[in-house]
Design an enzyme around this catalytic site. Sequence first.
Site, short mmCIF file in Angstrom:
data_model
loop_
_atom_site.label_atom_id
_atom_site.label_comp_id
_atom_site.label_asym_id
_atom_site.label_seq_id
_atom_site.Cartn_x
_atom_site.Cartn_y
_atom_site.Cartn_z
N ASP A 1 0.68 -0.64 0.08
CA ASP A 1 0.34 -0.08 0.40
C ASP A 1 0.94 0.96 -0.04
O ASP A 1 2.40 0.97 -0.20
CB ASP A 1 -0.70 -0.03 1.12
N ASP B 1 0.12 5.19 0.97
CA ASP B 1 -0.13 6.53 2.28
C ASP B 1 -0.26 5.86 3.66
O ASP B 1 -0.57 4.47 3.51
CB ASP B 1 -1.33 6.99 2.02
N ASP C 1 -2.04 -0.16 5.41
CA ASP C 1 -2.50 0.56 7.00
C ASP C 1 -3.70 0.88 7.49
O ASP C 1 -3.81 0.82 8.12
CB ASP C 1 -1.66 1.97 7.30
O1 LIG Z 1 -4.32 3.03 -0.07
P1 LIG Z 1 -3.27 4.29 0.00
O2 LIG Z 1 -2.18 4.40 -0.54
O3 LIG Z 1 -2.68 3.81 1.44
O4 LIG Z 1 -4.25 5.19 0.09
C1 LIG Z 1 -5.66 5.68 0.44
C2 LIG Z 1 -5.62 7.43 0.29
O5 LIG Z 1 -4.67 7.75 1.42
C3 LIG Z 1 -4.42 9.26 1.06
O6 LIG Z 1 -4.47 10.01 2.60
C4 LIG Z 1 -4.50 9.55 3.29
O7 LIG Z 1 -2.91 9.88 3.13
C5 LIG Z 1 -2.36 11.23 3.22
C6 LIG Z 1 -1.05 11.60 2.88
O8 LIG Z 1 -0.76 10.99 4.43
C7 LIG Z 1 -3.34 11.87 4.23
O9 LIG Z 1 -3.46 13.43 4.91
C8 LIG Z 1 -5.15 11.22 4.70
O10 LIG Z 1 -5.98 11.97 5.77
C9 LIG Z 1 -4.99 9.46 4.72
O11 LIG Z 1 -6.11 9.40 4.38
C10 LIG Z 1 -4.87 9.78 -0.06
O12 LIG Z 1 -4.99 10.90 -0.24
C11 LIG Z 1 -6.32 9.19 -0.53
O13 LIG Z 1 -7.12 9.64 -1.92
C12 LIG Z 1 -6.62 7.76 -0.57
O14 LIG Z 1 -7.43 6.90 -0.67
#
Ligand SMILES: O=P(O)(O)OC[C@H]1O[C@H](O[C@H]2O[C@H](CO)[C@@H](O)[C@H](O)[C@H]2O)[C@H](O)[C@@H](O)[C@@H]1O
Length: 379
Positions: A112, A114, A304
Site C-alpha cells: 500500500d 499512504d 495500514d
Molecule cells: O491506499 P492508500 O495508498 O493508503 O491511499 C489511501 C488514501 O491515502 C491518502 O490519504 C491518506 O494519506 C494522506 C497523506 O498522508 C492523509 O492526509 C490522509 O488523511 C490519509 O487518509 C490519499 O490522499 C487518499 O486519496 C487515498 O485514498
Amino acid sequence: MEVVKMTKQNVVDSDAKAGVNTATFTAAVQKPPPAPGSCINISRKTLVEINSGPRINNNWVDSMRASSPTHHKYTSLSEDNTSWMVHHPSALNMFEQIIGASKGKKMVMFLDYDGTLSPIVDDPDQAFMSDAMRGTVRKLARYFPTAIVSGRCRDKVYSFVQLAELYYAGSHGMDIEGPSKGSKYKKEAQAVLFQPASDFLPMIDEVYKELLDKTKCIEGVRVENNKFCVSVHFRCVDEKEWGELAQHVRSVLKEYPKLRLSQGRKVLEIRPIIKWDKGKALEFLLDSLGYANCTNVFPVYIGDDRTDEDAFKVLRERGQGFGILVSKTPKDTYASYSLQEPSEVMIFLRRLVEWKKLCLRRQSKIQKQIEEIKASLKN
Ligand SMILES: O=P(O)(O)OC[C@H]1O[C@H](O[C@H]2O[C@H](CO)[C@@H](O)[C@H](O)[C@H]2O)[C@H](O)[C@@H](O)[C@@H]1O
C-alpha cells in the site's frame, strides 16, 4: 464486470457488509482484537440501525471519530496492546518464522502507499516517500514481483513512487497496469491493463465536482479526485464540523445509488459499488503473474488502512502468504503480523532483500561446487 444493483437506502449497507461500518469501527477501538482469521459479524439489526433515520449522521461522525487515534490512547503496557501483540506480532520479531514459511515458494510483494511507504501528513499532495524507501523498494523489485496497491489514482501514486519496474493498482485496485520497463517479471505476465470501473468515469467526475461545491464552506476540507473514486479528507477540519461535512457528503451520495462510501484514515472514500477492491486486485495480479492455480506462491501484503483489509482477507481465505498491518494501535484486522510505521516497513523490506541475496549467493556457490565436482569426475 458485475455491477450490483442497490437502492439509495443500501448505500451505507454495502459498507457494513464490507466490514467498514460504524459498529465495526467502534468495536475495533474498544475491544481486544479478535483471533487471527475470525470474522466480523454484523447482525441485520445493526445494519438497520445504521441506516435508519436521524441517527445516521451521529453514526457517521462516530465512525469518523473512530478513525482518529487521539480518542483512544493505549499505553504500551495495556491489556489491549498485549493481546494485540500476541495475535499480531511484529513482522520484524517474527522474521525467521516468516521466511521459514515461505521456503520453496515464490514470494510476491504487495505494498500500500499512504501510511505504509510514506508517513501520513496533513496535505495529501505532500505525502512523499523518502529516497531511502524508494531505493529499498527498487531493490525489492529486483528479487520479487512487486505491486503498489493504492486508493490514489494510478498516475498520482506513480508520480510519488517513480519506479517503472513495478505493478501499479490505483483507485483501490480499479486501475491496474503492469511494469512499463525493466522488470524481469514482465515476461511472465500477460500485458496488464484492467479498469473494471471505466463506465463510472463520468459519474465520478460529476460527484467530485458536486462534493467540491457542497463542501467548500467547510474550512480545511479537501476533495481529491482519484479517477475511479473520490476522497473527502477531514484531517484538517475542526471536529465540530464533522457532522456538517458528513451531512453534505450524505446528501450528494443520496443521488448516486451506484456509488458507495468507505472510510480510511480521516478520509471518506466514495467509489462505485462494483464488486472490486484491493483484494480482487491482488488476485488479478497473481493471476496475471501466472500464479492463478499455483500452490507454491507466497503473497505478502503490507498496508495500514481499512481498505487493505479486503486484501488481508483474501490471503486468509486462500491460505497463502499473509498480511502485515502497519499500525501503532490495536485494530480489528485480518492481517497476521504488524509493523508500527513506515520506517519499520523499510527495515522489514531490507531484511527480505538481504535474505534473498544470501539465498541466491548460497545457491550459486552450491551450483559452482557441483560444476567443479562434475568437471573433476570428467578428468
Ligand atoms: O491506499 P492508500 O495508498 O493508503 O491511499 C489511501 C488514501 O491515502 C491518502 O490519504 C491518506 O494519506 C494522506 C497523506 O498522508 C492523509 O492526509 C490522509 O488523511 C490519509 O487518509 C490519499 O490522499 C487518499 O486519496 C487515498 O485514498
